[in-house]
Design a protein around this motif. Structure first.
Motif, PDB file in Angstrom:
ATOM      1  N   ALA A 206      -7.208   4.136  43.401  1.00  0.00           N
ATOM      2  CA  ALA A 206      -8.492   4.122  42.694  1.00  0.00           C
ATOM      3  C   ALA A 206      -8.555   5.163  41.589  1.00  0.00           C
ATOM      4  O   ALA A 206      -9.034   4.876  40.480  1.00  0.00           O
ATOM      5  N   ILE A 207      -8.080   6.376  41.868  1.00  0.00           N
ATOM      6  CA  ILE A 207      -8.298   7.448  40.883  1.00  0.00           C
ATOM      7  C   ILE A 207      -7.136   7.643  39.911  1.00  0.00           C
ATOM      8  O   ILE A 207      -7.319   8.260  38.862  1.00  0.00           O
ATOM      9  N   ASN A 208      -5.954   7.127  40.256  1.00  0.00           N
ATOM     10  CA  ASN A 208      -4.811   7.285  39.355  1.00  0.00           C
ATOM     11  C   ASN A 208      -4.681   6.038  38.495  1.00  0.00           C
ATOM     12  O   ASN A 208      -3.931   5.111  38.810  1.00  0.00           O
ATOM     13  N   GLY A 209      -5.468   5.996  37.408  1.00  0.00           N
ATOM     14  CA  GLY A 209      -5.436   4.841  36.518  1.00  0.00           C
ATOM     15  C   GLY A 209      -4.115   4.746  35.781  1.00  0.00           C
ATOM     16  O   GLY A 209      -3.244   5.618  35.886  1.00  0.00           O
ATOM     17  N   GLU A 210      -3.980   3.692  35.009  1.00  0.00           N
ATOM     18  CA  GLU A 210      -2.732   3.432  34.290  1.00  0.00           C
ATOM     19  C   GLU A 210      -2.389   4.611  33.365  1.00  0.00           C
ATOM     20  O   GLU A 210      -3.199   5.037  32.551  1.00  0.00           O
ATOM     21  N   GLY A 211      -1.180   5.117  33.527  1.00  0.00           N
ATOM     22  CA  GLY A 211      -0.724   6.205  32.669  1.00  0.00           C
ATOM     23  C   GLY A 211      -1.217   7.579  33.085  1.00  0.00           C
ATOM     24  O   GLY A 211      -0.848   8.583  32.469  1.00  0.00           O
ATOM     25  N   MET A 212      -2.061   7.636  34.125  1.00  0.00           N
ATOM     26  CA  MET A 212      -2.592   8.934  34.559  1.00  0.00           C
ATOM     27  C   MET A 212      -1.669   9.568  35.597  1.00  0.00           C
ATOM     28  O   MET A 212      -1.107   8.875  36.438  1.00  0.00           O
ATOM     29  N   PRO A 213      -1.517  10.885  35.561  1.00  0.00           N
ATOM     30  CA  PRO A 213      -0.687  11.544  36.573  1.00  0.00           C
ATOM     31  C   PRO A 213      -1.331  11.445  37.952  1.00  0.00           C
ATOM     32  O   PRO A 213      -2.558  11.421  38.073  1.00  0.00           O
ATOM     33  N   ASP A 214      -0.468  11.389  38.974  1.00  0.00           N
ATOM     34  CA  ASP A 214      -0.953  11.366  40.357  1.00  0.00           C
ATOM     35  C   ASP A 214      -1.454  12.765  40.702  1.00  0.00           C
ATOM     36  O   ASP A 214      -0.672  13.720  40.719  1.00  0.00           O
ATOM     37  N   ILE A 215      -2.751  12.883  40.977  1.00  0.00           N
ATOM     38  CA  ILE A 215      -3.357  14.202  41.210  1.00  0.00           C
ATOM     39  C   ILE A 215      -3.313  14.594  42.680  1.00  0.00           C
ATOM     40  O   ILE A 215      -3.661  15.704  43.049  1.00  0.00           O
ATOM     41  N   ILE A 216      -2.866  13.680  43.545  1.00  0.00           N
ATOM     42  CA  ILE A 216      -2.744  13.995  44.974  1.00  0.00           C
ATOM     43  C   ILE A 216      -1.271  14.221  45.304  1.00  0.00           C
ATOM     44  O   ILE A 216      -0.438  13.344  45.110  1.00  0.00           O
ATOM     45  N   ARG A 217      -0.972  15.407  45.766  1.00  0.00           N
ATOM     46  CA  ARG A 217       0.422  15.766  46.060  1.00  0.00           C
ATOM     47  C   ARG A 217       0.716  15.555  47.534  1.00  0.00           C
ATOM     48  O   ARG A 217      -0.060  15.968  48.402  1.00  0.00           O
ATOM     49  N   THR A 218       1.824  14.893  47.823  1.00  0.00           N
ATOM     50  CA  THR A 218       2.302  14.757  49.191  1.00  0.00           C
ATOM     51  C   THR A 218       3.257  15.909  49.482  1.00  0.00           C
ATOM     52  O   THR A 218       4.219  16.126  48.743  1.00  0.00           O
ATOM     53  N   VAL A 219       2.953  16.671  50.519  1.00  0.00           N
ATOM     54  CA  VAL A 219       3.803  17.797  50.908  1.00  0.00           C
ATOM     55  C   VAL A 219       4.543  17.389  52.175  1.00  0.00           C
ATOM     56  O   VAL A 219       3.935  17.203  53.226  1.00  0.00           O
ATOM     57  N   ARG A 220       5.834  17.207  52.028  1.00  0.00           N
ATOM     58  CA  ARG A 220       6.632  16.658  53.127  1.00  0.00           C
ATOM     59  C   ARG A 220       6.469  17.474  54.401  1.00  0.00           C
ATOM     60  O   ARG A 220       6.536  18.701  54.380  1.00  0.00           O
ATOM     61  N   SER A 221       6.246  16.795  55.495  1.00  0.00           N
ATOM     62  CA  SER A 221       6.078  17.387  56.834  1.00  0.00           C
ATOM     63  C   SER A 221       4.847  18.269  56.944  1.00  0.00           C
ATOM     64  O   SER A 221       4.658  18.962  57.940  1.00  0.00           O
ATOM     65  N   ALA A 222       3.982  18.279  55.910  1.00  0.00           N
ATOM     66  CA  ALA A 222       2.792  19.150  55.967  1.00  0.00           C
ATOM     67  C   ALA A 222       1.491  18.369  55.754  1.00  0.00           C
ATOM     68  O   ALA A 222       0.536  18.546  56.480  1.00  0.00           O
ATOM     69  N   GLY A 223       1.450  17.509  54.731  1.00  0.00           N
ATOM     70  CA  GLY A 223       0.212  16.766  54.502  1.00  0.00           C
ATOM     71  C   GLY A 223      -0.005  16.479  53.037  1.00  0.00           C
ATOM     72  O   GLY A 223       0.929  16.155  52.296  1.00  0.00           O
ATOM     73  N   TYR A 224      -1.265  16.662  52.599  1.00  0.00           N
ATOM     74  CA  TYR A 224      -1.643  16.290  51.242  1.00  0.00           C
ATOM     75  C   TYR A 224      -2.477  17.409  50.614  1.00  0.00           C
ATOM     76  O   TYR A 224      -3.145  18.174  51.301  1.00  0.00           O
ATOM     77  N   ALA A 225      -2.436  17.448  49.259  1.00  0.00           N
ATOM     78  CA  ALA A 225      -3.231  18.420  48.513  1.00  0.00           C
ATOM     79  C   ALA A 225      -3.697  17.803  47.193  1.00  0.00           C
ATOM     80  O   ALA A 225      -3.010  16.947  46.634  1.00  0.00           O
ATOM     81  N   LEU A 226      -4.851  18.251  46.727  1.00  0.00           N
ATOM     82  CA  LEU A 226      -5.300  17.891  45.389  1.00  0.00           C
ATOM     83  C   LEU A 226      -4.689  18.906  44.447  1.00  0.00           C
ATOM     84  O   LEU A 226      -4.991  20.093  44.512  1.00  0.00           O
ATOM     85  N   ASP A 227      -3.805  18.438  43.564  1.00  0.00           N
ATOM     86  CA  ASP A 227      -3.023  19.380  42.771  1.00  0.00           C
ATOM     87  C   ASP A 227      -2.681  18.758  41.418  1.00  0.00           C
ATOM     88  O   ASP A 227      -1.843  17.849  41.337  1.00  0.00           O
ATOM     89  N   ALA A 228      -3.302  19.246  40.355  1.00  0.00           N
ATOM     90  CA  ALA A 228      -3.074  18.709  39.012  1.00  0.00           C
ATOM     91  C   ALA A 228      -1.709  19.101  38.474  1.00  0.00           C
ATOM     92  O   ALA A 228      -1.235  18.531  37.503  1.00  0.00           O
ATOM     93  N   GLY A 229      -1.073  20.096  39.116  1.00  0.00           N
ATOM     94  CA  GLY A 229       0.204  20.567  38.593  1.00  0.00           C
ATOM     95  C   GLY A 229       1.397  19.981  39.319  1.00  0.00           C
ATOM     96  O   GLY A 229       2.514  20.474  39.180  1.00  0.00           O
ATOM     97  N   ASN A 230       1.152  18.933  40.108  1.00  0.00           N
ATOM     98  CA  ASN A 230       2.287  18.444  40.904  1.00  0.00           C
ATOM     99  C   ASN A 230       3.258  17.617  40.066  1.00  0.00           C
ATOM    100  O   ASN A 230       2.925  17.166  38.988  1.00  0.00           O
TER     101      ASN A 230
END
Length: 230
Positions: A206-230
């Motif tokens: 829903a939030i990652n439109g066409e051409g937009m960076p993925d703002i949700i970072r998957t952290v392996r074995s840990a979970g998820y974060a909202l991160d514009a710098g990923n």
């Protein structure tokens, strides 16, 4: 919506200037005095939405200012957070028994204090807690239940909305699936952790439109974060 108003009662000029800067940056209307007597006058002239009150100030003590604010009908329900170098449990209890809503011991991080103030406002005056949450190019109207990314409206289901709201309240924090279940679905839920992955995928779509960076970072074995710098 009017800015939340704060009465800052602090006689350390450097600290007062630092706090006023941080809260004004967060869109608070800040009035400051180093004097307990003047604090009571300012509160009578215009009831603040919150009082940030040092224990040791000029004139009346912070404890006495707190006591008198609680006895005055106009300010009886105004949230009061006390600042103090005193860390002893007895002093904390005394401050809370006098009517303070929260208690922060020096030294503290201004960012942490801003978060504590917002938490108190959310608890006692939700309409003032700032209806808009924002991070990077995402904005959320928590009252109108609307989300925009780069100015474009993003339709979200209720669960995705709650999930994004939790991330926006803690940008950069990594949350395990279990912690997200507790925060978004509730501790008593029987939902499996893999359900979190499903809703994360929906939120991303829903939030990652066409051409937009993925703002949700998957952290392996840990979970998820909202991160514009990923």
């Amino acid at each position: 919506m009017a800015k939340p108003s704060m009465l800052l009662v602090e006689d350390d000029a450097a600290l007062a200037e630092l706090l006023a800067y941080h809260f004004r940056r967060e869109d608070f209307d800040v009035r400051h005095t180093p004097d307990g007597e003047e604090a009571l006058l300012l509160a009578r002239e215009g009831t603040p939405d919150l009082v940030l009150l040092d224990w040791m100030v000029e004139g009346l003590s912070g404890i006495e200012v707190c006591r008198r604010l609680r006895r005055t009908p106009e300010t009886a329900n105004v949230p009061i957070i006390m600042l103090t170098a005193r860390g002893e449990e007895e002093d904390r209890v005394r401050g809370l028994e006098t009517g303070a809503d929260d208690y922060v011991t020096k030294p503290f991080s201004p960012r942490e204090l801003v978060a504590r103030v917002k938490a108190v406002l959310r608890r006692v005056r939700p309409a003032l807690a700032g209806e808009t949450l924002s991070y990077a190019d995402i904005e959320m109207d928590t009252v109108g239940h609307k989300v925009r990314r780069a100015g474009e409206l993003v339709p979200l289901g209720p669960t995705e909305f709650r999930l994004l709201k939790h991330f926006l309240q803690h940008p950069g924090w990594v949350f395990s699936r279990e912690r997200l279940l507790d925060a978004v679905w509730g501790r008593d839920t029987e939902i499996e952790t893999r359900t979190v992955d499903v809703h994360i995928r929906r939120l991303r779509k829903a939030i990652n439109g066409e051409g937009m960076p993925d703002i949700i970072r998957t952290v392996r074995s840990a979970g998820y974060a909202l991160d514009a710098g990923n």
